[in-house]
Design a protein around this motif. Structure first.
Motif, mmCIF file in Angstrom:
data_model
loop_
_atom_site.group_PDB
_atom_site.id
_atom_site.type_symbol
_atom_site.label_atom_id
_atom_site.label_comp_id
_atom_site.label_asym_id
_atom_site.label_seq_id
_atom_site.Cartn_x
_atom_site.Cartn_y
_atom_site.Cartn_z
ATOM 1 N N GLY A 148 0.835 -1.201 0.000
ATOM 2 C CA GLY A 148 0.000 0.000 0.000
ATOM 3 C C GLY A 148 0.863 1.241 0.000
ATOM 4 N N CYS A 149 0.746 2.053 -1.046
ATOM 5 C CA CYS A 149 1.610 3.215 -1.215
ATOM 6 C C CYS A 149 0.816 4.514 -1.035
ATOM 7 C CB CYS A 149 2.251 3.216 -2.600
ATOM 8 S SG CYS A 149 3.101 1.677 -3.021
ATOM 9 N N GLY A 150 1.226 5.320 -0.074
ATOM 10 C CA GLY A 150 0.654 6.649 0.067
ATOM 11 C C GLY A 150 -0.754 6.710 0.614
ATOM 12 N N ALA A 151 -1.286 5.619 1.139
ATOM 13 C CA ALA A 151 -2.617 5.613 1.764
ATOM 14 C C ALA A 151 -2.827 4.267 2.429
ATOM 15 C CB ALA A 151 -3.726 5.888 0.750
ATOM 16 N N GLY A 152 -3.739 4.247 3.396
ATOM 17 C CA GLY A 152 -3.971 3.025 4.159
ATOM 18 C C GLY A 152 -5.202 2.271 3.723
ATOM 19 N N LEU A 153 -6.168 2.153 4.624
ATOM 20 C CA LEU A 153 -7.343 1.327 4.384
ATOM 21 C C LEU A 153 -8.456 2.128 3.734
ATOM 22 C CD1 LEU A 153 -7.454 -0.528 7.820
ATOM 23 C CD2 LEU A 153 -6.210 -1.174 5.754
ATOM 24 N N ALA A 154 -9.432 1.400 3.200
ATOM 25 C CA ALA A 154 -10.628 2.033 2.657
ATOM 26 C C ALA A 154 -11.449 2.639 3.787
ATOM 27 C CB ALA A 154 -11.464 1.010 1.895
ATOM 28 N N MET A 155 -12.266 3.606 3.460
ATOM 29 C CA MET A 155 -13.074 4.269 4.466
ATOM 30 C C MET A 155 -14.333 3.478 4.847
ATOM 31 S SD MET A 155 -11.134 6.730 4.998
ATOM 32 C CE MET A 155 -9.898 7.807 4.276
ATOM 33 N N GLN A 156 -14.761 2.542 3.973
ATOM 34 C CA GLN A 156 -15.969 1.774 4.231
ATOM 35 C C GLN A 156 -15.705 0.668 5.244
ATOM 36 O OE1 GLN A 156 -14.818 2.680 1.380
ATOM 37 N NE2 GLN A 156 -16.426 3.569 0.102
ATOM 38 N N PRO A 157 -16.501 0.586 6.314
ATOM 39 C CA PRO A 157 -16.285 -0.453 7.327
ATOM 40 C C PRO A 157 -16.315 -1.874 6.759
ATOM 41 C CG PRO A 157 -17.811 1.214 8.140
ATOM 42 C CD PRO A 157 -17.590 1.505 6.683
ATOM 43 N N GLY A 158 -17.137 -2.100 5.742
ATOM 44 C CA GLY A 158 -17.246 -3.438 5.164
ATOM 45 C C GLY A 158 -16.023 -3.895 4.410
ATOM 46 N N ASN A 159 -15.113 -2.973 4.126
ATOM 47 C CA ASN A 159 -13.903 -3.311 3.371
ATOM 48 C C ASN A 159 -12.660 -3.396 4.254
ATOM 49 O OD1 ASN A 159 -15.641 -3.102 1.238
ATOM 50 N ND2 ASN A 159 -14.742 -1.253 0.369
ATOM 51 N N MET A 160 -12.850 -3.455 5.556
ATOM 52 C CA MET A 160 -11.722 -3.482 6.486
ATOM 53 C C MET A 160 -11.201 -4.914 6.664
ATOM 54 S SD MET A 160 -11.211 -0.341 7.571
ATOM 55 C CE MET A 160 -10.628 -0.220 9.263
ATOM 56 N N PRO A 161 -9.904 -5.068 6.915
ATOM 57 C CA PRO A 161 -9.287 -6.410 6.965
ATOM 58 C C PRO A 161 -9.384 -7.066 8.343
ATOM 59 C CG PRO A 161 -7.583 -4.773 7.164
ATOM 60 C CD PRO A 161 -8.880 -4.009 7.005
ATOM 61 N N TYR A 162 -10.594 -7.202 8.860
ATOM 62 C CA TYR A 162 -10.743 -7.748 10.211
ATOM 63 C C TYR A 162 -10.444 -9.239 10.286
ATOM 64 C CZ TYR A 162 -12.992 -3.294 11.296
ATOM 65 O OH TYR A 162 -13.255 -1.959 11.474
ATOM 66 N N ASN A 163 -10.691 -9.961 9.208
ATOM 67 C CA ASN A 163 -10.501 -11.412 9.235
ATOM 68 C C ASN A 163 -9.560 -11.867 8.126
ATOM 69 O OD1 ASN A 163 -12.450 -12.049 11.409
ATOM 70 N ND2 ASN A 163 -13.935 -11.224 9.940
ATOM 71 N N SER A 164 -8.518 -11.104 7.853
ATOM 72 C CA SER A 164 -7.608 -11.390 6.750
ATOM 73 C C SER A 164 -6.231 -11.768 7.287
ATOM 74 C CB SER A 164 -7.487 -10.167 5.835
ATOM 75 O OG SER A 164 -8.766 -9.751 5.371
ATOM 76 N N ASN A 165 -5.441 -12.415 6.435
ATOM 77 C CA ASN A 165 -4.103 -12.835 6.871
ATOM 78 C C ASN A 165 -3.036 -12.572 5.813
ATOM 79 O OD1 ASN A 165 -4.800 -14.711 4.981
ATOM 80 N ND2 ASN A 165 -4.516 -16.511 6.277
ATOM 81 N N PHE A 166 -3.266 -11.599 4.922
ATOM 82 C CA PHE A 166 -2.249 -11.282 3.925
ATOM 83 C C PHE A 166 -1.136 -10.451 4.554
ATOM 84 C CE2 PHE A 166 -5.754 -8.220 3.582
ATOM 85 C CZ PHE A 166 -5.104 -7.002 3.712
ATOM 86 N N LEU A 167 0.050 -10.496 3.960
ATOM 87 C CA LEU A 167 1.158 -9.651 4.377
ATOM 88 C C LEU A 167 0.890 -8.217 3.940
ATOM 89 C CD1 LEU A 167 4.048 -11.996 3.169
ATOM 90 C CD2 LEU A 167 3.239 -11.740 5.531
ATOM 91 N N TYR A 168 1.352 -7.267 4.734
ATOM 92 C CA TYR A 168 1.115 -5.865 4.366
ATOM 93 C C TYR A 168 2.402 -5.060 4.502
ATOM 94 C CZ TYR A 168 -0.809 -1.189 4.047
ATOM 95 O OH TYR A 168 -1.071 0.101 3.641
ATOM 96 N N ALA A 169 2.830 -4.469 3.379
ATOM 97 C CA ALA A 169 3.968 -3.552 3.367
ATOM 98 C C ALA A 169 3.459 -2.179 2.955
ATOM 99 C CB ALA A 169 5.042 -4.036 2.389
ATOM 100 N N GLY A 170 3.525 -1.226 3.873
ATOM 101 C CA GLY A 170 3.162 0.142 3.548
ATOM 102 C C GLY A 170 4.391 0.926 3.123
ATOM 103 N N ILE A 171 4.197 1.855 2.190
ATOM 104 C CA ILE A 171 5.278 2.751 1.773
ATOM 105 C C ILE A 171 4.700 4.160 1.712
ATOM 106 C CG2 ILE A 171 7.119 3.194 0.120
ATOM 107 C CD1 ILE A 171 6.701 0.478 -1.100
ATOM 108 N N CYS A 172 5.379 5.112 2.347
ATOM 109 C CA CYS A 172 4.814 6.466 2.381
ATOM 110 C C CYS A 172 5.919 7.500 2.543
ATOM 111 C CB CYS A 172 3.821 6.584 3.533
ATOM 112 S SG CYS A 172 2.854 8.111 3.525
ATOM 113 N N GLY A 173 5.792 8.613 1.844
ATOM 114 C CA GLY A 173 6.714 9.721 2.009
ATOM 115 C C GLY A 173 6.462 10.446 3.327
ATOM 116 N N THR A 174 7.517 10.950 3.943
ATOM 117 C CA THR A 174 7.352 11.679 5.204
ATOM 118 C C THR A 174 6.724 13.050 4.984
ATOM 119 O OG1 THR A 174 9.634 12.481 5.021
ATOM 120 C CG2 THR A 174 9.254 10.499 6.344
ATOM 121 N N ARG A 175 6.635 13.507 3.731
ATOM 122 C CA ARG A 175 5.957 14.758 3.399
ATOM 123 C C ARG A 175 4.590 14.494 2.763
ATOM 124 N NH1 ARG A 175 10.383 18.604 3.403
ATOM 125 N NH2 ARG A 175 12.317 17.415 3.574
ATOM 126 N N ASP A 176 4.182 13.229 2.755
ATOM 127 C CA ASP A 176 2.906 12.821 2.169
ATOM 128 C C ASP A 176 1.756 13.220 3.092
ATOM 129 O OD1 ASP A 176 0.602 11.154 1.415
ATOM 130 O OD2 ASP A 176 2.023 10.041 0.176
#
Length: 403
Positions: A148-176
């Motif tokens: 996930g680059c430059g943003a995190g999760l979706a805003m809709q509650p139904g799209n949240m990863p509550y029961n998921s097990n995928f790997l997650y690598a976030g990448i973000c600029g410190t001025r983002d």
């Protein structure tokens, strides 16, 4: 979203029915999606690609539907790990239902035309595309990892990863503009038992550079090695460890203590089960106790607190004026931006980054309000208000902000 889950379940379990021959080692910009009306995707096949074996795949979502732009940061990682790269030219920031349908048709095409390794299916995206990628992964059990680059999760509650097990690598600029969001995402994912990490680089809201993307995939493959999904030989694992260590030491030499601390902790988590890392543990303790780290950590936290306060203040006023444009007070905004400019000129590095994030956050919100794709029913007065405030932000932005 349900069709995507069904598509993955059916096609990942099957052998591809036929593979078209494409040139390797270059981006092919517009390939038609079977079963769609005028939908296309960009494709990159690594030079090592072979139809004789299942291939790992990275499916990318670019917020403006620019397939070639979306694939460019992934080329080095694709050549190292053999990924097929795909990016839709039609999925873009907008309604999720529309993007889910586009993704569903794209998935059906890909998994019917290519033999894909079901244990190496990655999704990625930038900004709104990152939110879409995480949404799809959260609603499917078939995704190996998300970058996930430059943003995190979706805003809709139904799209949240509550029961998921995928790997997650976030990448973000410190001025983002979404930097604070990405920082806050890490403890949330930790509570959800995710294997996750966050890579940062000192730039604004943009796709990460190729080297940073490669670092993220290196982390993913070490994690998959630890899970037993892929096998990395001893030399490969050692070289990855040494490469990560050298980057952390370079940051310490350049007095980038927050970045070095981030890297050292990731090294300990990634390689602690493979090597005795007492020296890394000691280095982490030393860095954390150093005056330079304490100062930088304190300044960053103070900047984040100020950012939250000013974000709440500015957005409360902007939302109020947006609803009633006739009440807009542009002189108030001019004075507010003058104050920010004074803070920027006097402030340290963390203050400067914070102000860059804040101004772009305002600009991006106003841009979304004037986008016909995101807000097709916006009234003319509201549109004019958004455009006027956007212009004021640009006019009052010092050149130093862009350096």
């Amino acid at each position: 979203m349900k069709p995507i889950i069904v598509s993955l379940f059916l096609f990942l379990a099957a052998i591809a029915c036929g593979q078209t021959s494409y040139t390797k080692g270059r981006i092919i910009d517009s390939i038609a999606v079977i079963g769609s009306e005028n939908e296309t995707f960009a494709l990159y096949l690594p030079t090592t690609f072979s139809t004789e074996k299942p291939a790992p795949i990275v499916i990318v979502f670019e917020p403006a539907g620019r397939g070639k732009v979306g694939l460019s940061p992934f080329i080095k990682a694709a050549e190292k790990y053999g990924h097929v790269l795909v990016c839709s030219n039609n999925s873009r920031n907008g309604p999720y239902d529309r993007n889910f349908s586009i993704a569903d048709r794209l998935f059906k095409h890909l998994f019917s035309q290519f033999t894909i390794d079901p244990e190496q299916v990655f999704l990625s995206g930038f900004s709104g595309g990152a939110r879409l990628a995480t949404s799809i992964a959260s609603l499917s059990d078939e995704i190996t990892g998300v970058i996930g680059c430059g943003a995190g999760l979706a805003m809709q509650p139904g799209n949240m990863p509550y029961n998921s097990n995928f790997l997650y690598a976030g990448i973000c600029g410190t001025r983002d503009m979404n930097y604070s969001e990405m920082l806050e995402l890490m403890p949330l994912l930790a509570r959800l038992k995710f294997n996750k990490t966050l890579f940062t680089f000192d730039e604004g809201h943009r796709w990460p550079p190729e080297e940073k993307m490669l670092e993220a995939f290196d982390w993913l493959y070490v994690a998959l090695h630890k899970k037993g999904t892929v096998a990395l030989d001893g030399d490969t694992l050692k070289n990855l460890y040494l490469s990560n260590y050298e980057k952390a030491m370079d940051k310490l030499k350049n007095e980038e203590v927050l970045g070095a601390f981030e890297d050292l902790n990731r090294i300990h988590e990634s390689f602690g089960s493979s090597y005795h890392l007492d020296s890394i543990s000691q280095r982490i303790t030393t860095v954390k106790g150093s005056p330079a780290y304490k100062k930088a950590f304190k300044e960053r936290n103070a900047a984040l607190v100020t950012e939250r306060k000013l974000t709440a203040l500015y957005f409360e006023r902007m939302n109020s004026e947006f609803k009633a444009p006739e009440t807009a007070a542009m002189n108030w905004w001019k004075n507010a931006f003058k104050k920010l400019n004074k803070q920027f000129s006097k402030g340290g590095p963390e203050t400067k980054r914070m102000i860059q994030r804040l101004r772009f956050k305002l600009f991006a919100s106003l841009y979304e309000r004037t986008s016909p794709n995101l807000n097709p029913n916006e009234q003319e007065k509201q549109k004019n208000y958004s455009l006027a405030l956007r212009e004021l932000i640009k006019e009052t932005t010092p050149e130093d902000y862009l350096r």
